[in-house]
Design a protein around this motif. Structure first.
Motif, short mmCIF file in Angstrom:
data_model
loop_
_atom_site.label_atom_id
_atom_site.label_comp_id
_atom_site.label_asym_id
_atom_site.label_seq_id
_atom_site.Cartn_x
_atom_site.Cartn_y
_atom_site.Cartn_z
N LYS A 1 -104.01 -34.03 -16.44
CA LYS A 1 -102.95 -34.71 -15.92
C LYS A 1 -101.78 -34.14 -16.28
O LYS A 1 -101.73 -33.52 -18.02
CB LYS A 1 -102.82 -36.17 -16.04
N PRO A 2 -100.96 -33.25 -15.75
CA PRO A 2 -99.68 -32.48 -16.67
C PRO A 2 -99.31 -33.40 -17.45
O PRO A 2 -99.14 -34.85 -17.69
CB PRO A 2 -98.75 -32.61 -15.15
N GLY A 3 -99.04 -32.85 -18.76
CA GLY A 3 -98.36 -33.11 -20.04
C GLY A 3 -98.96 -33.91 -20.60
O GLY A 3 -98.86 -34.46 -21.91
N THR A 4 -100.52 -33.96 -20.59
CA THR A 4 -101.27 -34.49 -21.84
C THR A 4 -102.38 -32.90 -22.21
O THR A 4 -102.56 -32.08 -21.98
CB THR A 4 -102.17 -35.75 -20.50
N SER A 5 -103.08 -33.73 -23.27
CA SER A 5 -103.78 -32.95 -23.77
C SER A 5 -103.23 -31.62 -24.23
O SER A 5 -103.28 -30.22 -23.80
CB SER A 5 -105.05 -32.27 -23.44
N ALA A 6 -101.90 -31.18 -24.66
CA ALA A 6 -101.55 -30.67 -25.19
C ALA A 6 -101.98 -29.26 -26.37
O ALA A 6 -101.44 -28.14 -25.82
CB ALA A 6 -99.87 -30.89 -25.58
N GLU A 7 -103.02 -29.76 -26.35
CA GLU A 7 -104.20 -29.29 -27.80
C GLU A 7 -104.78 -28.27 -26.59
O GLU A 7 -104.92 -27.60 -27.36
CB GLU A 7 -104.32 -29.31 -28.73
N ILE A 8 -104.88 -28.37 -25.22
CA ILE A 8 -105.78 -27.23 -24.82
C ILE A 8 -104.57 -26.56 -24.08
O ILE A 8 -103.74 -27.00 -23.59
CB ILE A 8 -106.00 -28.33 -23.26
N ALA A 9 -104.88 -25.24 -24.31
CA ALA A 9 -104.06 -24.42 -24.13
C ALA A 9 -104.30 -24.02 -22.40
O ALA A 9 -105.07 -24.86 -21.59
CB ALA A 9 -104.93 -22.86 -24.60
N GLU A 10 -103.25 -23.44 -21.72
CA GLU A 10 -102.42 -23.48 -20.29
C GLU A 10 -104.21 -22.43 -19.91
O GLU A 10 -103.99 -22.38 -18.66
CB GLU A 10 -100.92 -22.57 -20.56
#
Length: 200
Positions: free
Chosen positions: A161-170
């Motif tokens: 989901k957008p905005g979740t798990s920010a530690e996963i790089a784009e």
């Protein structure tokens, strides 16, 4: 009014059931070669679509014979020429959606680092929600995504989901389908299997 005995009724129903069963068996047997051809054409079209080729199903088998070759005995991995002229490895994926099985193919670059393209299909996902896994906009979002992080660890391409798990790089993620959480999770789980598939 003529009355029929129980024995007559039983024999009549039995004969009727046997006749219907024989007819259905003959029809099913007669249509099997056509079903097999359609299934093969669909498979070829899916693999070629993941490799970036837009080919009509009626021409998919012929095109596939020039653009792909099997790499494993179980026909779950293929070397395929992509639409950009490079070659990649097409890997079969199987998973679970909300209402039933989902499946598809992912094409990985020869060096195993980059996802060149994907194609997905489903048996019974909800139109407008989970069924969006077959739509071009969703499929395109996977192109060029990385399977490894900057430290060289396999992380796959996550569907989040957008905005979740920010530690996963784009470069290692795509946006999940809004309103189709379980189907998106199913795709996410399928892609995690690319690590073991590549090692085969």
């Amino acid at each position: 009014m003529k009355k029929f005995t129980n024995t007559y009724i039983f024999l009549y129903i039995t004969a009727l059931v046997v006749i219907i069963a024989v007819v259905l068996t003959l029809v099913s047997t007669g249509l099997k070669p056509r079903r097999d051809r359609n299934k093969q054409a669909e498979k070829c079209q899916q693999i070629l679509r993941a490799a970036g080729h837009d080919i009509d199903r009626s021409k998919a088998v012929e095109a596939f014979s020039h653009l792909a070759e099997p790499l494993t005995d179980d026909n779950k991995q293929y070397r395929v020429i992509c639409s950009d002229g490079t070659s990649g490895i097409a890997v079969r994926l199987d998973g679970k959606g909300l209402w039933g099985p989902i499946w598809g193919y992912a094409v990985i670059s020869e060096d195993g680092q980059t996802l060149k393209g994907v194609s997905f299909d489903h048996k019974s996902e909800t139109p407008g929600l989970g069924a969006k896994i077959t739509e071009e906009a969703f499929l395109k979002s996977f192109e060029g995504k990385k399977l490894y992080d900057k430290d060289g660890n396999f992380v796959s391409v996550r569907v989040l989901k957008p905005g979740t798990s920010a530690e996963i790089a784009e470069e290692n993620r795509v946006d999940a389908i809004s309103g189709a959480t379980l189907t998106s999770k199913g795709v996410d789980e399928m892609l995690k299997n690319l690590g073991s598939a590549k090692a085969q």
